[in-house]
Design a protein around this motif. Structure first.
Motif, PDB file in Angstrom:
ATOM      1  N   ASP B 111      67.143  54.494  53.403  1.00 53.10           N
ATOM      2  CA  ASP B 111      65.993  53.866  52.773  1.00 53.10           C
ATOM      3  C   ASP B 111      65.853  54.285  51.318  1.00 53.10           C
ATOM      4  N   GLN B 112      66.151  55.559  51.066  1.00 51.45           N
ATOM      5  CA  GLN B 112      66.026  56.029  49.682  1.00 51.45           C
ATOM      6  C   GLN B 112      67.121  55.457  48.803  1.00 51.45           C
ATOM      7  N   LEU B 113      68.301  55.277  49.394  1.00 51.55           N
ATOM      8  CA  LEU B 113      69.419  54.747  48.613  1.00 51.55           C
ATOM      9  C   LEU B 113      69.186  53.293  48.215  1.00 51.55           C
ATOM     10  N   ILE B 114      68.640  52.519  49.129  1.00 51.25           N
ATOM     11  CA  ILE B 114      68.542  51.095  48.805  1.00 51.25           C
ATOM     12  C   ILE B 114      67.314  50.774  47.969  1.00 51.25           C
ATOM     13  N   GLU B 115      66.396  51.730  47.878  1.00 57.24           N
ATOM     14  CA  GLU B 115      65.172  51.453  47.116  1.00 57.24           C
ATOM     15  C   GLU B 115      65.449  50.914  45.698  1.00 57.24           C
ATOM     16  N   PRO B 116      66.294  51.613  44.907  1.00 59.32           N
ATOM     17  CA  PRO B 116      66.557  51.087  43.562  1.00 59.32           C
ATOM     18  C   PRO B 116      67.259  49.732  43.567  1.00 59.32           C
ATOM     19  N   LEU B 117      68.102  49.489  44.577  1.00 57.96           N
ATOM     20  CA  LEU B 117      68.790  48.200  44.638  1.00 57.96           C
ATOM     21  C   LEU B 117      67.796  47.079  44.837  1.00 57.96           C
ATOM     22  N   VAL B 118      66.878  47.314  45.761  1.00 61.66           N
ATOM     23  CA  VAL B 118      65.895  46.285  46.058  1.00 61.66           C
ATOM     24  C   VAL B 118      64.948  46.124  44.867  1.00 61.66           C
ATOM     25  N   ASP B 127      72.303  43.458  52.432  1.00 64.31           N
ATOM     26  CA  ASP B 127      73.337  43.648  51.413  1.00 64.31           C
ATOM     27  C   ASP B 127      73.248  45.043  50.810  1.00 64.31           C
ATOM     28  N   ALA B 128      71.993  45.463  50.576  1.00 64.88           N
ATOM     29  CA  ALA B 128      71.786  46.772  49.961  1.00 64.88           C
ATOM     30  C   ALA B 128      72.331  47.885  50.860  1.00 64.88           C
ATOM     31  N   LEU B 129      72.093  47.764  52.157  1.00 61.83           N
ATOM     32  CA  LEU B 129      72.583  48.781  53.079  1.00 61.83           C
ATOM     33  C   LEU B 129      74.108  48.832  53.091  1.00 61.83           C
ATOM     34  N   ALA B 130      74.727  47.653  53.056  1.00 59.22           N
ATOM     35  CA  ALA B 130      76.194  47.610  53.031  1.00 59.22           C
ATOM     36  C   ALA B 130      76.713  48.318  51.784  1.00 59.22           C
ATOM     37  N   ARG B 131      76.059  48.066  50.659  1.00 57.88           N
ATOM     38  CA  ARG B 131      76.440  48.680  49.382  1.00 57.88           C
ATOM     39  C   ARG B 131      76.254  50.206  49.470  1.00 57.88           C
TER      40      ARG B 131
END
Lengths: 291, 528
Positions: B111-118, B127-131
């Motif tokens: 969740d913390q990793l995808i926050e900036p992507l989203v 997609d963000a999780l895959a990245r």
């Protein structure tokens, strides 16, 4: 023995430093001054009160402030200023003595439980839980029934209830502090548990304790009012601020000064305590000092 | 054109205690595909300089007095907060020293990793999780399918730092600022993280600013080195020039502070002071028994400094505390000068504690914040009846002289001192009772390199002067090599290798010792 010498030799101790810092805090000094004058008035009341505390004047009845009665009179024609002065004796005594009792028991109990930990802690804190669960009113009524009604008992009863929260706060503080390396350092120097608690733990836990104490004093005063109102505390013609306020509240539509002036006395005390408490907390926190 | 070009940057601080110039008209540039290292002690302004570029300094007390910072031609210092926010985390990302405090303990890594992507790129969650998983693989985290749902506390320090790096890279920044990213890590983990940063930098062709107090750390990876002292930029050059041909005295001092020499072995016949036999210290947790120290035997000879080396969790600190009976041991004996320490009663223990003292790792935690220097140093003297109330002040002053503290500081409180000075107070406290034996638990690992060198020298001097025997616990082999006569290497609570410092460094027998030795940063450049 060793500790006495330490205290004596300190030069500038924590408390002296704290006093030096407190002197720079105007608001705290104002609070201290106000409290001191209240206490002085309370002590000297029998000699400086304008009227006798039980002197009634039924012809006069309730009158607003005048030159003869600065703060007016109540429905029995008693001088309100005199009432407030005598009431302050009881209220301040209850507030300070009961809180001191609570502080002493609570801090000691909590510090020991928090420092020793393990089974001792579990037993000590379960005792606190049980006392918490005990209905407070029944406890006091029981005390009054068994020992008869007297003021000292009132102090003890209130103190015996108020220390519980104090103990919990202290235990929480000590639990975090005892894991710090300076406590380990003190153990490795060969200090005993009592000295470690007194010299290393309690001074570092003072901040929250002082704040809680300044909150406890007014709440104790109100508790006394509540008990007196129920007939378990002070009885007329003796009086206290709490009693004056509760009578004043009943008649506030007709005679607002009967609520206003005792209320002001309590509020001013509360303000003074808060200013002093904040000031003390800052003064005792050496990290805040710029010098 | 440079990726980032800073010129004439000046940052001031206005506080109640006065006005200071934290960064004094410095200029530097960072090229794409290069690592620029900024080196300096705490308070040299190296972090302030970088934070001011990103608008991360609270203003007030800070104020940027002058300067220009062109990032791809745009001046960062002229940007509004909204514009900066768009750049932070997207074009310029940061890694911090302590990964634990920078991660939210209540959010999974994923969740913390995808926050900036989203937030920055409006990607869908899938997609963000895959990245994010791809990135976790890239920073060397195995099995991302499961680890992505883990919480920060389930990772080790090194793994957390990898997660932080992944988080910094997720928006493909052009510039990465790493603020002491390895200071909190063990030496072997540090080597891995340094390698990872260098690899990622080459692969992605980005610019990196690496902030550190330790020249040795950046010796292997930096292309350009900038040295700062008290807000001034005192020297700049490429890596070889700085290491081979440093001009400024401060740079030379930093280089000299890197511990490198091996201590000469003493020739005195060994006479054991402390004997540890079959020591076992286990910790019971509800689910398992942790064997922190598992059947360890060794001895420490009179007048000797024994180095105890290992990574976090190797049990090295536990051994030190077990000897002093600060922890209760599970089995085994500790003999001190012929007395079995484990069997002592209360008064015997108090007496023994006068003769065995400890110096702790963190000088910020090991001193009571509400006791002045005088109180701290007088306490042991009076407790053990070594001084009377009349003579104690003199004794305290003498101690302060010994550990190099100015006498004028006697009434000051710990918070008024720097880390190095605090450690001097702690050393003074340990020496107050004139002990025979001292356990020093990572006494310099919380300090800057230059301060480290001073404290180590002080300990060596005092060791001589007081005739001390010492157990020196550390994860840093370079430090231990400098101070210890003999070294014991620990791994998972057991002794892996034991030998004189010289022998161990020249000719390590065990593969684990070899790995440890190879992890010491900057060897290639320093050896020549």
């Amino acid at each position: 023995m060793t500790d006495i010498t330490l205290q004596a030799e300190k030069g500038t101790s924590l408390w002296e430093d704290a006093w030096r810092r407190l002197k720079k805090n105007r608001l705290a000094l104002f609070g201290l001054g106000l409290l001191t004058s209240f206490v002085l008035v309370a002590l000297l009341t029998p000699w400086i009160a304008p009227y006798a505390y039980d002197a009634q004047n039924l012809d006069l009845g309730a009158t607003p402030p005048s030159s003869a009665h600065w703060l007016g009179t109540d429905i029995f024609g008693r001088d309100l200023l005199t009432q407030i002065m005598y009431g302050g004796r009881i209220s301040l005594a209850v507030g300070f003595v009961a809180t001191a009792v609570a502080l002493l028991i609570g801090v000691t109990w909590g510090a020991i439980a928090g420092y020793v930990g393990g089974r001792v802690d579990a037993v000590m804190m379960r005792i606190v839980d049980i006392l918490y669960a005990l209905p407070f009113m029944i406890f006091i009524v029981l005390l009054m029934v068994v020992f008869g009604r007297n003021l000292l008992l009132l102090f003890l009863a209130i103190g015996a209830v108020e220390w519980l929260t104090m103990a919990r706060i202290m235990r929480g503080q000590v639990q975090t502090l005892r894991k710090q390396e300076f406590v380990e350092a003190a153990i490795s120097l060969g200090l005993g548990p009592a000295t470690i608690i007194r010299r290393h733990l309690v001074p570092n836990a003072l901040g929250p304790i002082i704040v809680y104490t300044t909150l406890t004093i007014p709440s104790v005063m109100l508790l006394e009012a509540f008990l007196s109102f129920l007939g378990l505390g002070v009885q007329p013609p003796e009086t206290s601020w709490g009693l004056l306020i509760s009578y004043g509240a009943e008649t506030m539509e007709e005679y607002p000064w009967l609520l206003l002036f005792p209320g002001m006395a309590l509020t001013l005390t509360l303000f003074a305590l808060n200013f002093l408490g904040d000031g003390l907390r800052d003064a005792l926190d050496v990290r805040r000092s710029a010098d | 054109m440079s990726l980032l070009s800073v010129s004439d940057l000046r940052v001031d601080f206005n506080t109640r205690n006065g006005h200071t110039i934290a960064v004094n008209n410095i200029g530097f540039s960072v090229e794409k595909g290069q690592i620029t290292a900024i080196i300096g002690e705490s308070g040299s302004g190296k972090s302030v300089a970088c934070y001011s570029l990103l608008g991360l300094l609270p203003q007030p007390p800070a104020s940027i007095e002058s300067g220009q910072a062109l990032f791809e031609g745009q001046d960062l210092l002229q940007m509004s907060e909204a514009e900066l926010r768009a750049i932070r985390g997207r074009d310029i990302a940061m890694i911090f020293q302590d990964p634990m405090t920078c991660l939210n303990p209540f959010m999974t890594i994923g969740d913390q990793l995808i926050e900036p992507l989203v937030y920055h790129k409006n990607l869908s969650k899938k997609d963000a999780l895959a990245r994010a998983k791809e990135l976790l693989v890239e920073v060397g985290i195995r099995d991302p399918e499961t680890t992505i749902n883990n919480y920060p506390h389930e990772f080790s320090g090194g793994m957390r730092q990898r997660v932080m790096i992944a988080m910094a890279l997720i928006n493909e920044p052009k510039l990465l600022i790493a603020d002491e990213p390895t200071t909190a890590l063990d030496v072997t983990i540090q080597a891995q993280i340094l390698k990872l940063i260098a690899e990622l930098q080459t692969k992605r062709d980005i610019g990196v600013i690496f902030i550190s107090h330790d020249l040795a750390v950046v010796a292997d990876i930096a292309d350009q080195i900038i040295v700062m002292e008290k807000g001034h930029l005192v020297e700049r050059g490429n890596r070889e020039t700085i290491f081979r041909d440093a001009q400024h005295p401060y740079t030379q001092k930093l280089l000299a502070a890197i511990p490198s020499n091996t201590k000469a072995t003493s020739t005195k016949p060994p006479e054991p002071l402390v004997q540890v036999a079959n020591l076992k210290t286990y910790f019971e947790t509800p689910s398992q028994t942790v064997k922190a120290v598992d059947d360890v035997s060794f001895q420490i000879n009179k007048g000797e400094i024994l180095g105890l080396v290992g990574e976090s969790g190797s049990g090295k600190s536990t051994i030190g505390r077990s000897i002093l009976r600060l922890l209760s041991i599970t089995d085994g004996t500790v003999t001190f000068a012929g007395t079995d320490v484990t069997a002592l009663d209360k008064s015997g223990l108090k007496n023994m504690r006068r003769r065995m003292q400890m110096i702790f790792q963190d000088p910020y935690a090991s001193l009571n914040p509400r006791m002045s220097v005088y109180d701290t140093l007088a306490e042991p003297l009076i407790l053990h009846g070594l001084e009377s109330r009349k003579t104690v002040e003199q004794a305290v002053l003498k101690l302060m002289d010994d550990v190099g503290l100015a006498r004028a500081f006697i009434r000051k409180y710990p918070h008024e001192f720097s880390g190095g000075q605090r450690q001097r107070i702690a050393i003074g406290r340990a020496l107050a009772t004139k002990p025979d034996f001292i356990v020093a638990d990572e006494p310099v690992s919380a300090l800057d390199v230059t301060i480290q060198a001073q404290i180590l020298d002080l300990m060596l001097d005092l060791g001589q002067q007081y005739g001390l025997t010492m157990l020196f616990v550390s994860h840093d082999l370079a430090v231990v090599r400098h101070i210890a006569d003999r070294i014991i290497v620990l791994y998972h609570g057991k002794i892996v290798e034991e030998g004189s410092s010289e022998a161990l460094f020249k000719n390590p027998q065990q593969s684990y010792t070899k790995t440890l030795l190879q992890s010491i940063p900057g060897q290639s450049l320093l050896a020549s």
